[in-house]
Every structure is written in structure tokens, then in C-alpha cells.
Write a protein that holds these residues in place. Structure first.
Motif, PDB file in Angstrom:
ATOM      1  N   HIS A  85       1.130  11.029  -5.767  1.00  0.00           N
ATOM      2  CA  HIS A  85       0.648   9.960  -6.639  1.00  0.00           C
ATOM      3  C   HIS A  85      -0.870   9.962  -6.798  1.00  0.00           C
ATOM      4  O   HIS A  85      -1.386   9.818  -7.911  1.00  0.00           O
ATOM      5  N   GLU A  86      -1.584  10.099  -5.706  1.00  0.00           N
ATOM      6  CA  GLU A  86      -3.045  10.027  -5.776  1.00  0.00           C
ATOM      7  C   GLU A  86      -3.618  11.202  -6.558  1.00  0.00           C
ATOM      8  O   GLU A  86      -4.563  11.037  -7.329  1.00  0.00           O
ATOM      9  N   LYS A 100      -2.981  10.486 -10.213  1.00  0.00           N
ATOM     10  CA  LYS A 100      -3.911   9.475 -10.724  1.00  0.00           C
ATOM     11  C   LYS A 100      -5.302  10.056 -10.960  1.00  0.00           C
ATOM     12  O   LYS A 100      -5.973   9.720 -11.944  1.00  0.00           O
ATOM     13  N   GLN A 101      -5.747  10.922 -10.066  1.00  0.00           N
ATOM     14  CA  GLN A 101      -7.048  11.571 -10.253  1.00  0.00           C
ATOM     15  C   GLN A 101      -7.073  12.396 -11.529  1.00  0.00           C
ATOM     16  O   GLN A 101      -8.063  12.384 -12.266  1.00  0.00           O
ATOM     17  N   LEU A 105      -5.147  11.886 -14.189  1.00  0.00           N
ATOM     18  CA  LEU A 105      -5.099  10.968 -15.323  1.00  0.00           C
ATOM     19  C   LEU A 105      -6.451  10.321 -15.585  1.00  0.00           C
ATOM     20  O   LEU A 105      -6.790  10.008 -16.738  1.00  0.00           O
ATOM     21  N   SER A 106      -7.229  10.121 -14.530  1.00  0.00           N
ATOM     22  CA  SER A 106      -8.545   9.491 -14.700  1.00  0.00           C
ATOM     23  C   SER A 106      -9.490  10.354 -15.532  1.00  0.00           C
ATOM     24  O   SER A 106     -10.456   9.849 -16.106  1.00  0.00           O
ATOM     25  N   TYR A 165      -4.624   2.660 -18.225  1.00  0.00           N
ATOM     26  CA  TYR A 165      -4.596   3.468 -17.000  1.00  0.00           C
ATOM     27  C   TYR A 165      -3.926   2.689 -15.858  1.00  0.00           C
ATOM     28  O   TYR A 165      -3.088   3.237 -15.123  1.00  0.00           O
ATOM     29  N   GLU A 166      -4.275   1.410 -15.723  1.00  0.00           N
ATOM     30  CA  GLU A 166      -3.673   0.589 -14.654  1.00  0.00           C
ATOM     31  C   GLU A 166      -2.161   0.471 -14.833  1.00  0.00           C
ATOM     32  O   GLU A 166      -1.406   0.519 -13.858  1.00  0.00           O
ATOM     33  N   CYS A 198      -0.485   3.618 -13.781  1.00  0.00           N
ATOM     34  CA  CYS A 198      -0.452   3.703 -12.313  1.00  0.00           C
ATOM     35  C   CYS A 198       0.679   2.857 -11.736  1.00  0.00           C
ATOM     36  O   CYS A 198       1.267   3.215 -10.700  1.00  0.00           O
ATOM     37  N   ILE A 211       3.629   4.998 -11.909  1.00  0.00           N
ATOM     38  CA  ILE A 211       3.556   6.064 -10.903  1.00  0.00           C
ATOM     39  C   ILE A 211       3.971   5.542  -9.527  1.00  0.00           C
ATOM     40  O   ILE A 211       4.691   6.213  -8.781  1.00  0.00           O
ATOM     41  N   ASP A 212       3.533   4.322  -9.201  1.00  0.00           N
ATOM     42  CA  ASP A 212       3.734   3.790  -7.845  1.00  0.00           C
ATOM     43  C   ASP A 212       5.049   3.048  -7.647  1.00  0.00           C
ATOM     44  O   ASP A 212       5.318   2.558  -6.546  1.00  0.00           O
TER      45      ASP A 212
END
Length: 347
Positions: A150-151, A154-155, A157-158, A167-168, A171, A174-175
Motif C-alpha cells: 500500500h505505501e 501511494k508513493q 500515486l503521489s 488522492y485521499e 487512498c 487502497i487501505d
């Protein structure tokens, strides 16, 4: 591309609802949502704007084609939100950097494009090297969706410079489960994007001209075995950084053996002709279905429409291979079971 406020409007959410219901209007969840459609859309806009939206429970089931997989299907409301996000903003941002030879889950792409590109690769290979000698490296990622970190995702996607609220929300998707839920529309794009850097690395750094990927299944064609062995080491190292690994299906074998890819066995002959045969498991399955239909149809356990639907679906896929005689045999057996003349596209 729309921003978050533009997405949270009645017209956009209604269009997303229409996309989400396509092919599913007879399902109970779709009917239930439609009965209070205006109220549901207004409420959805409210919870999105007030940041109180959270995905509902999954409907969990297994699919068995092409292999057994656990699917976590989202609630209908969540499908609406995902269509609103993906169709109006996320799809273009994510796919913008994709190589052409990434085939899965994209507009105007898919399994049949992958098959056509493989045929194109082998034809061009023969013209370039004037031989059917060479090597294929075929790779498959172990438990791909379940193993995506996941992390790390997210990196990645950022880097897209998405609006913070979008983006939130991504996430949140994703989570909401371990790995990525197989039934989410966003999961398909996230999974493709997660290996986008690898695609560019193989094409542009390793200089593999004949390379294509369908989700976690990809292949490289090259004249020299030793160089593909080097490529395999480089790919393993790159996947290790992602927290992924290749599974036991990964193989390096002679080009003359052909390649089992996207439901067909494709190989290059010594004369440069490309032959595409239907995978043995697909042949075995349709023959088993024919035997079952021959018993179930007279007994009233399966309808004429269901038989035609399943046969036509199989036939459309089989038509992409050199399968005319097989398809004719299956068609004739379907006619024999139904005791009627059945129209057939003889392409």
C-alpha cells in the motif's frame, strides 16, 4: 479532466451510475439503488463533499476462469463513485505514461489486442532475424493483487499530482483491504500502474523490442538465451524492490516451443508463419459442456438461451485462433443438442 467539486455534481454522478449499471440492470443491488435513485445520488454527493464517505462491504465470491481467484466485489454505490473518479479524472492521469504493449483494463485494449501484438512480434522477429530460432522469457507475478504494498503504491500515486481530495479518496480504496480487492475498478488501474516503471525499464533500458504485458503476465522475445537470463535477474531485482516476486510459472524456453499466452498457444514456424491454437484446457472445457448440455437440455435443466449464450461466448474467443474445424465440430454438436439450425459466424 474534472476536479473534485466538478465530479460531485448530479450530472456527473448520474452518468457514473449509468456506467455502473451497464450489463447489471437485472441484479438486485442495481434495482434497489434505482428505486430511490435521486435520493441516493443526492446523499452520495453529500457524503463525498463532507468527507464522510467510506466504502461498503464487499460481496465475496470465486471465479474460475482462467484460474481460481477470490473476487471482492464492491457495493453498487462504491461502483458509482469509482466510475465518477476513474472516468472523469483518474484513468487519463494513470494511463498517460503506459507503454502501448500494456494490454489489460484499458479503453480499446484487451486480450485480443495482446494476441494480435504477439503475432506481430513473431512476424517482425522472423523478418528481422530470418529464423524461428530464439528464446522466450515468460513471467508471472506471484499473488500479484494480494501482494501490492500500500505505501509503495501511494508513493507512486503521489507522483501524479492529483488533487488532494481525489488522492485521499483513492487512498481510502487502497487501505480498505489487504493487497488490492480484485473487483474494484481502481484496483485494475493501480495494478497496471504499479508495474509501469518495470515496463519502461524492459523496453527502454534492457532494449527488449518484443515485450508485452497483460496485468501480471508478461513475455520477452530475444535471440540470445544468455541475455534473457540477464534480463530475468534484473526483473527479479526490480520486483524485489516492489515487494513482489515471480512465481513457478516463470520460464525461459526456445521460441520454437511456442508460448502459452492469453488463452492460446502461439508459435512461429520455420517458414515464418505464426500459428495460434486454442489452449487445451479451453477445448477440454467446451467438450465437457457439450456432454453436459446433451443430458441437461432434454431434461429441462438448462435453457436454449443459456446454451447459445455460453457457446457463442466460447466461439467468439476461439475464432481468434486457427480453430475453424474445431469450431465447426462444436457448432454441429450444439445444433444436434438443440435439434435446430443455429446461425454461425464462420469467420
Amino acid at each position: 479532466m474534472l476536479n473534485f467539486d466538478e465530479i460531485c455534481t448530479f450530472d456527473v454522478i448520474y452518468k457514473a451510475y449509468c456506467s455502473a449499471r451497464r450489463g447489471k440492470r437485472s441484479r438486485a443491488a442495481t434495482i434497489q439503488y434505482e428505486l430511490r435513485l435521486i435520493e441516493n445520488i443526492v446523499n452520495l454527493i453529500y457524503v463525498l463533499k463532507t468527507k464522510t464517505y467510506y466504502p461498503g462491504q464487499f460481496r465475496v465470491f470465486y471465479v474460475y476462469e482462467p484460474k481460481k481467484r477470490l473476487v471482492q466485489a464492491p457495493a453498487f454505490r462504491d461502483k458509482v463513485v469509482q466510475h465518477a473518479l476513474v472516468d472523469n479524472c483518474v484513468y487519463e492521469r494513470i494511463t498517460n505514461s503506459f507503454i502501448y504493449d500494456s494490454y489489460a483494463s484499458q479503453i480499446d485494449k484487451g486480450l485480443h489486442l495482446g494476441l494480435d501484438r504477439l503475432k506481430n512480434f513473431l512476424t517482425r522477429y522472423y523478418r528481422k532475424y530470418h529464423t524461428a530460432d530464439g528464446w522466450i522469457l515468460k513471467c508471472d507475478v506471484r499473488h500479484f493483487f494480494a501482494s501490492i504494498d500500500h505505501e509503495k503504491l501511494k508513493q507512486k500515486l503521489s507522483r501524479l499530482d492529483l488533487e488532494p481530495r481525489i488522492y485521499e479518496l483513492l487512498c481510502v480504496y487502497i487501505d480498505c483491504a489487504d493487497g488490492l480487492p480484485l473487483g474494484y475498478q481502481t484496483s485494475q488501474l493501480f495494478a497496471l500502474y504499479f508495474l509501469d516503471d518495470m515496463d519502461h525499464f524492459i523496453k527502454e533500458k534492457l532494449h527488449i523490442e518484443f515485450y508485452g504485458r497483460f496485468m501480471d503476465d508478461f513475455c520477452l522475445v530475444f535471440p540470445e538465451k544468455e541475455y534473457l537470463q540477464f534480463c530475468l535477474c534484473e526483473i527479479r531485482a526490480m520486483l524485489d524492490v516492489y515487494g513482489l516476486e515471480l512465481n513457478e510459472k516463470t520460464q525461459l524456453f526456445p521460441l520454437k516451443n511456442g508460448i502459452d499466452f492469453l488463452g492460446f498457444h502461439t508459435y512461429l514456424t520455420d517458414t515464418g508463419k505464426v500459428i495460434r491454437k486454442l489452449r487445451h484446457t479451453s477445448v477440454k472445457k467446451i467438450k465437457a459442456n457439450l456432454r453436459k448440455w446433451a443430458v441437461d437440455y432434454p431434461a429441462g435443466r438448462i435453457s436454449r438461451e443459456k446454451i447459445l449464450q455460453r457457446w457463442q461466448s466460447w466461439d467468439a474467443h476461439a475464432s481468434y485462433g486457427d480453430t475453424w474445424k474445431l469450431r465447426q465440430q462444436v457448432h454441429d454438436q450444439v445444433e444436434n443438442i438443440l435439434k435446430e439450425v443455429v446461425e454461425w459466424q464462420r469467420h
